[in-house]
Write a protein that holds these residues in place. Structure first.
Motif, short mmCIF file in Angstrom:
data_model
loop_
_atom_site.label_atom_id
_atom_site.label_comp_id
_atom_site.label_asym_id
_atom_site.label_seq_id
_atom_site.Cartn_x
_atom_site.Cartn_y
_atom_site.Cartn_z
N ARG A 134 29.29 -10.67 -1.26
CA ARG A 134 29.22 -9.75 -0.45
C ARG A 134 27.90 -10.30 0.16
O ARG A 134 27.33 -9.88 -0.23
N THR A 135 27.48 -10.27 1.62
CA THR A 135 26.84 -10.74 2.07
C THR A 135 27.04 -9.99 3.26
O THR A 135 27.58 -9.83 4.39
N ALA A 136 25.60 -9.32 4.37
CA ALA A 136 25.55 -8.66 5.41
C ALA A 136 25.11 -9.09 6.10
O ALA A 136 23.83 -9.95 6.00
N LEU A 137 25.68 -9.84 7.83
CA LEU A 137 24.90 -10.51 7.97
C LEU A 137 24.81 -9.45 9.69
O LEU A 137 25.27 -9.06 9.74
N ILE A 138 23.50 -10.41 10.13
CA ILE A 138 23.80 -9.94 12.00
C ILE A 138 23.98 -11.50 12.48
O ILE A 138 23.37 -12.14 12.47
N VAL B 43 28.22 -8.30 10.33
CA VAL B 43 29.95 -8.65 9.70
C VAL B 43 29.05 -9.00 8.16
O VAL B 43 28.26 -9.24 8.00
N GLY B 44 30.49 -8.53 7.39
CA GLY B 44 30.32 -8.49 6.05
C GLY B 44 31.25 -9.73 5.51
O GLY B 44 31.95 -10.23 6.24
N VAL B 45 30.49 -10.83 4.99
CA VAL B 45 31.14 -11.48 4.64
C VAL B 45 31.22 -12.21 3.05
O VAL B 45 30.69 -11.86 2.44
N VAL B 46 32.92 -12.16 2.88
CA VAL B 46 32.67 -12.22 1.49
C VAL B 46 33.14 -13.91 0.83
O VAL B 46 34.50 -14.02 1.85
N ARG C 162 36.86 -13.84 4.10
CA ARG C 162 37.13 -13.26 4.61
C ARG C 162 36.07 -12.48 5.37
O ARG C 162 34.69 -12.30 4.35
N ILE C 163 36.22 -11.76 6.34
CA ILE C 163 34.67 -11.57 7.16
C ILE C 163 35.47 -10.12 7.39
O ILE C 163 36.45 -10.02 7.65
#
Length: 202
Positions: free
Chosen positions: A58-62, A49-52, A32-33
């Motif tokens: 969990r990874t945090a992106l711009i 955007v948090g990527v699960v 999920r995002i």
């Protein structure tokens, strides 16, 4: 300046992340995002955007869309078309920032979406305070030293960087020509002439 969301549904964005983004050296399986608008206003469509992933990581992106057609309403039409190149920022990350390896956010992927024509950049989310919010003078001095090192090292790049805008006489005089084209009335054109003469003499 306002904020504009990315022009993709959650499903489209998750698919694009899986296909074009590399997290920890591999393409993730997205469970999920979690989306929210960028923390600071930008002319571009941009989101945090948090990527699960499927394993619960969990990874945090711009994620930024550099397509000018998707700029916030207040920014559309401000810059002339000859300045706009949605691929320029991608090339800056790939051909300048990545080779120099000076601690700038890592480019994790890029994509051009067919349906929306979005030009997506997937970037590392860096934690920290913007310099303009820091009152400590030593932090500004440190940033100035970093910038000096950046300019010194960028001279060693073996690739040509002619995709950048060169702030040279020919480019700058183009703005005077545009100003004169937009001027109305003989008086306005006469007032612009001395500046053009000065530019031509340089």
């Amino acid at each position: 300046m306002g904020r504009t969301p990315l022009p993709l549904t959650d499903g489209e964005l998750a698919e694009s992340i899986e296909t074009h983004c590399r997290l920890k050296g591999r393409h993730p399986r997205v469970a999920r995002i979690e989306r929210r608008g960028g923390h600071f206003p930008s002319s571009s469509a941009i989101e945090e955007v948090g990527v699960v992933d499927a394993a619960g990581g969990r990874t945090a992106l711009i994620i930024k869309d550099s397509q000018p057609a998707h700029f916030v309403a207040a920014a559309r039409g401000v810059k002339p078309l000859f300045l706009l190149d949605p691929a320029r920022e991608l090339r800056v990350y790939r051909e300048i920032l990545s080779p120099l390896d000076m601690g700038t956010p890592t480019l994790l992927g890029a994509a051009r979406e067919r349906r929306t024509r979005a030009h997506l950049l997937f970037l590392e989310r860096v934690r920290g305070r913007p310099l303009f919010e820091v009152g400590n003078w030593k932090a500004w001095e440190s940033a100035a030293r970093w910038l000096a090192r950046f300019h010194a090292r960028s001279r060693l790049l073996s690739r040509r960087v002619d995709f950048l805008l060169l702030q040279a006489q020919r480019f700058l005089c183009r703005w005077m020509s545009r100003a004169r084209e937009f001027a109305r009335g003989d008086g306005a054109r006469r007032r612009g002439r001395p500046l053009q003469d000065h530019a031509d003499a340089q």
